[in-house]
Every structure is written in C-alpha cells, then in structure tokens.
Design an enzyme around this catalytic site. Structure first.
Site, PDB file in Angstrom:
ATOM      1  N   PRO A 144     -87.591  -6.979   5.893  1.00 24.07           N
ATOM      2  CA  PRO A 144     -89.000  -6.600   6.020  1.00 24.07           C
ATOM      3  C   PRO A 144     -89.653  -6.527   4.641  1.00 24.07           C
ATOM      4  O   PRO A 144     -88.973  -6.404   3.622  1.00 24.07           O
ATOM      5  CB  PRO A 144     -88.948  -5.206   6.653  1.00 24.07           C
ATOM      6  CG  PRO A 144     -87.566  -5.057   7.182  1.00 24.07           C
ATOM      7  CD  PRO A 144     -86.701  -5.886   6.295  1.00 24.07           C
TER       8      PRO A 144
ATOM      9  N   GLU B  59     -79.414 -11.198  14.650  1.00 27.72           N
ATOM     10  CA  GLU B  59     -79.959 -11.655  13.378  1.00 27.72           C
ATOM     11  C   GLU B  59     -81.222 -10.871  13.019  1.00 27.72           C
ATOM     12  O   GLU B  59     -82.078 -10.625  13.860  1.00 27.72           O
ATOM     13  CB  GLU B  59     -80.276 -13.155  13.447  1.00 27.72           C
ATOM     14  CG  GLU B  59     -80.816 -13.712  12.131  1.00 27.72           C
ATOM     15  CD  GLU B  59     -80.760 -15.228  12.070  1.00 27.72           C
ATOM     16  OE1 GLU B  59     -79.715 -15.814  12.434  1.00 27.72           O
ATOM     17  OE2 GLU B  59     -81.772 -15.826  11.668  1.00 27.72           O
TER      18      GLU B  59
ATOM     19  N   LYS C 152     -71.440 -31.689   6.932  1.00 29.02           N
ATOM     20  CA  LYS C 152     -71.371 -30.273   6.540  1.00 29.02           C
ATOM     21  C   LYS C 152     -70.088 -29.634   7.085  1.00 29.02           C
ATOM     22  O   LYS C 152     -69.430 -28.854   6.397  1.00 29.02           O
ATOM     23  CB  LYS C 152     -72.601 -29.501   7.059  1.00 29.02           C
ATOM     24  CG  LYS C 152     -73.914 -29.888   6.380  1.00 29.02           C
ATOM     25  CD  LYS C 152     -75.043 -28.886   6.646  1.00 29.02           C
ATOM     26  CE  LYS C 152     -75.632 -28.963   8.024  1.00 29.02           C
ATOM     27  NZ  LYS C 152     -76.849 -28.121   8.185  1.00 29.02           N
TER      28      LYS C 152
ATOM     29  N   HIS D 215     -84.269 -31.612  13.137  1.00 32.59           N
ATOM     30  CA  HIS D 215     -84.863 -30.739  12.115  1.00 32.59           C
ATOM     31  C   HIS D 215     -86.384 -30.943  12.132  1.00 32.59           C
ATOM     32  O   HIS D 215     -86.853 -32.065  12.303  1.00 32.59           O
ATOM     33  CB  HIS D 215     -84.293 -31.116  10.731  1.00 32.59           C
ATOM     34  CG  HIS D 215     -84.664 -30.141   9.668  1.00 32.59           C
ATOM     35  ND1 HIS D 215     -85.905 -30.139   9.062  1.00 32.59           N
ATOM     36  CD2 HIS D 215     -83.971 -29.119   9.111  1.00 32.59           C
ATOM     37  CE1 HIS D 215     -85.956 -29.150   8.178  1.00 32.59           C
ATOM     38  NE2 HIS D 215     -84.797 -28.519   8.182  1.00 32.59           N
TER      39      HIS D 215
END
Length: 414
Positions: free
Chosen positions: A33, A29, A216, A165
């Site tokens: 930038p 991953e 989900k 989370h």
C-alpha cells in the site's frame, strides 16, 4: 562467496510444498500500500488471513522500477515473522541491477527462499523496456542470474499468460476473421475515442509466448503462476498448450477476486483481459450495488474455483487486492473453510480506502503528480512519456481548469 550470510531459518521451497501436498491448497497475493496506515492495516489483515484461510504461501508484489523495494521487503519479512511462507516478486528492468542483487542478498540473509522472477511493466507511454547498464532485459535473464549466482538456493516461479502477454495483444480490424483457438482469447474493450474494439494475441504470437515460457522453465523456474483470466476454458487450453510444448512443471491459476465494478473494468482494460459476455452482463446489472457486487464476486468465484480444481490445478492463487471478504466467501462456499463467513466480522473490508497501491515508480493516467506549477493529476500520457496534466491547485475565476503539457521528467508521481 555470495553476499548475504545465512542467519535465519530457511523457508520451505514452494515447489517442495506442492510436490508433497496431496490436494490443492490456497495461496494469497498482496501489493504494497501507498501509506503507512495502509501497511499497518495490511499487516493485521495478513495475520487474520493466515489464521482463517491456511494459505501455504503469500506473494508480495514489487513496484515496477523498484519503487516499493523497501515496503516489499519489509512485508515479506513480516509474513515470515508471523509464520507464513513469503513469495517475493522481483522485477528486473528499468532499474539499477544493484537493487536486484541487494534484494536477493537480503532474502538470503533472512532465510526467504521463494522469488517470483518478473520483467516488470514499462513506464506508461513507452513500449520499450530498458536494461539498465549491466542489467537485465527480461525475466529469463533474472532466472538465469539467480541460478548462476545462487544455484538451487531459491525456489523460483515465473508468470504465464493464458491469453498472451498484454504487449503481444493486438487490436483487430473491423470484421477481421480469427481462428478457432484465437476466438477463446478475443477480448472487447472501448478505446480512447469511445469506439468498441476487439483485441487478441494471435496464434503465432501466442506460440512465441509459450516458447519463451518454456525457456524460463528450462533455465530453472520451478512453477508458473498465471495472469488473471475469467474463463476457465482459457486456463485448461493454456495448460494443454504448455504440456504439448514440453512444459511439465505445475501451473497455478491466478484467481482475481471481483470486489468492485470500477476497479474490475480498469484492471481488465489495462491488461486487455477477456471478460466473457455473461460475466459482463451480470456485472452491469450490479454497477451501483457495491454489496451486491461483492456477493456476486463470491458466487462467481465459487463456481470458477471449483472448475479449476476439477481441471486439476495444484493450488488456487488469490489476487486478494489487499481485501479479505470475497476470499472468505469463496473458500467457505467451496467447503474449504466451512462456516468462515459466519465466524468473521462483517466490516472486515472497511479499511479499503487505505489500500491504494504504491504502484510503479512512474506516473500513469489518474495518478497524482507534482510539477513546477504545483500539484496535478495525469489526464493522459502520450507516446514517448509526455504528460497532459490538470493542475489542481490553481482555479481560474470562471471555474476554468489549468492544463499543463509537460515533457517526460518534468512531473513526478506523488
């Protein structure tokens, strides 16, 4: 019809790659930038890492609020052009829903078929997510939207949080008791005032997280990629809890590479991630030894990844931080890419300074901003989004500093 006519060859869906794979594999991953130099350097790195680590897919993150949409899309196209399979992150709140539609249409046109559906961080100082007019309130909305508009055309992954989370993690009172299952998730951090605090996602909130994750997946997500964690027992427990709740899809551990001391503690503090005591101790010893710390990152990573593979994970998803040395060390040490370290040059991460992330659309503590008084650095963001800003282009005769307290909207991230 749906916008975006299909013109390029379609990427294989990651779920199909997983289902046809007989052994666990590597994925990587990256984040966009901030500067053009950084992007150029990252492109060279992507080509090297594709050759050196044989990743089956490569993620590119999306700055919350859509701040990096152009760079993200161009990096994703680049990965495809050099023979990789891109997995594009897409956040959906606090931004115009048209950005989401346009990005999906562009992906379809380019034959990019893999998407990570995310909500995206809220701006600093605001705990609320705003669904833009006619927009999405959460990742679940985005999964449903992609499936309703595009059927099974896209492969979709979603985020899972083994420790809960960050928004479901609360601060514990002194001496407050925790359950046996909560103990596995308790993290310690120093608050704004320098006091040690304990944090945890309580069992009830954690069960709510798992329930939402199942929604989900039921809405059409193919697999889950987890937030970082540093205790493999936390991952094993999370997978078990997901299975008990009827989530049957693959669950991929996100492996955060330990590259430097400051960055590690900033990030784990921001995400309220649990850092096991022995890991913290080992890192304290190497606080001022940057090379030693990278070596330690490799050593720690090898054992960590071997335990994850033994636990049956389908894939090791490396959060590379746009660097390569530690990833190479881990894959070499595990025997997945024997001899990789000695085959590759030593100064590979010497461009680290150009890898500052573009980040989200809004300013956080430490970011450079422009104001009506000139350039400044955010020292604090208050509840509601007002900023405490040290103005950097003014100096007072006695060496004093100028601070401005500006309302939300009166300073902008540079």
């Amino acid at each position: 019809g749906v916008p975006g006519a299909q013109s390029k060859s379609k990427d294989e869906k990651i779920i199909d790659i997983m289902n046809s794979s007989t052994s666990p594999f590597t994925s990587l991953e990256y984040y966009p930038p901030k500067t053009a130099d950084g992007v150029t350097n990252l492109q060279s790195r992507i080509v090297r890492m594709l050759a050196n680590t044989a990743p089956r897919f490569m993620d590119v993150t999306w700055g919350a609020g859509g701040s990096t949409s152009d760079t993200t899309l161009s990096l994703v196209r680049y990965i495809k052009s050099v023979g990789g399979v891109p997995n594009m992150h897409l956040t959906c709140t606090n931004m115009d829903p048209k950005l989401v539609r346009d990005a999906l249409a562009e992906c379809r046109k380019e034959g990019i078929t893999n998407i990570v559906a995310l909500r995206g961080d809220a701006p600093e100082g605001e705990s609320e997510w705003h669904a833009a007019e006619g927009g999405f309130a959460c990742a679940l909305d985005l999964v449903k939207f992609i499936r309703s508009e595009y059927g099974s055309e896209f492969g979709i992954s979603v985020a899972g949080y083994p420790e809960g989370h960050p928004n479901a993690i609360v601060s514990l009172q002194d001496g407050e008791a925790v359950s046996a299952s909560e103990r596995l998730r308790v993290s310690e951090a120093t608050d704004e005032n320098g006091n040690k605090r304990r944090y945890v996602c309580k069992d009830e909130a954690y069960a709510g997280e798992i329930k939402y994750l199942k929604e989900k997946v039921d809405a059409g997500a193919d697999f889950v990629i987890t937030q970082m964690f540093f205790d493999t027992n936390v991952f094993v427990q999370f997978v078990k809890d997901c299975r008990d709740a009827g989530i049957e899809c693959p669950i991929v551990p996100g492996v955060m590479c330990i590259n430097n001391y400051g960055g590690f503690f900033r990030m784990t503090g921001f995400c309220k991630t649990r850092v096991p005591a022995n890991l913290k101790e080992d890192m304290e010893k190497l606080k001022d030894d940057s090379e030693g710390l990278k070596r330690f990152g490799v050593e720690f990573g090898v054992g960590f990844c071997e335990r994850l593979v033994n636990a049956g994970c389908p894939c090791l998803h490396f959060y590379t931080l746009n660097l390569e040395k530690v990833v190479y060390g881990i894959l070499d040490g595990m025997g997945w890419q024997p001899g990789l370290v000695s085959r590759t040059a030593d100064g590979l991460d010497s461009d680290a300074a150009t890898m500052k992330a573009a980040g989200s659309k809004w300013a956080r503590k430490g970011d450079e901003v422009s104001t009506q008084y000139g350039k400044g650095v955010v020292e604090n963001i208050r509840e509601g989004g007002a900023g405490e800003i040290r103005i950097t282009n003014w100096t007072l005769a006695n060496g004093g500093i100028v601070k401005a307290y500006l309302g939300k909207g009166h300073f902008e991230k540079v």
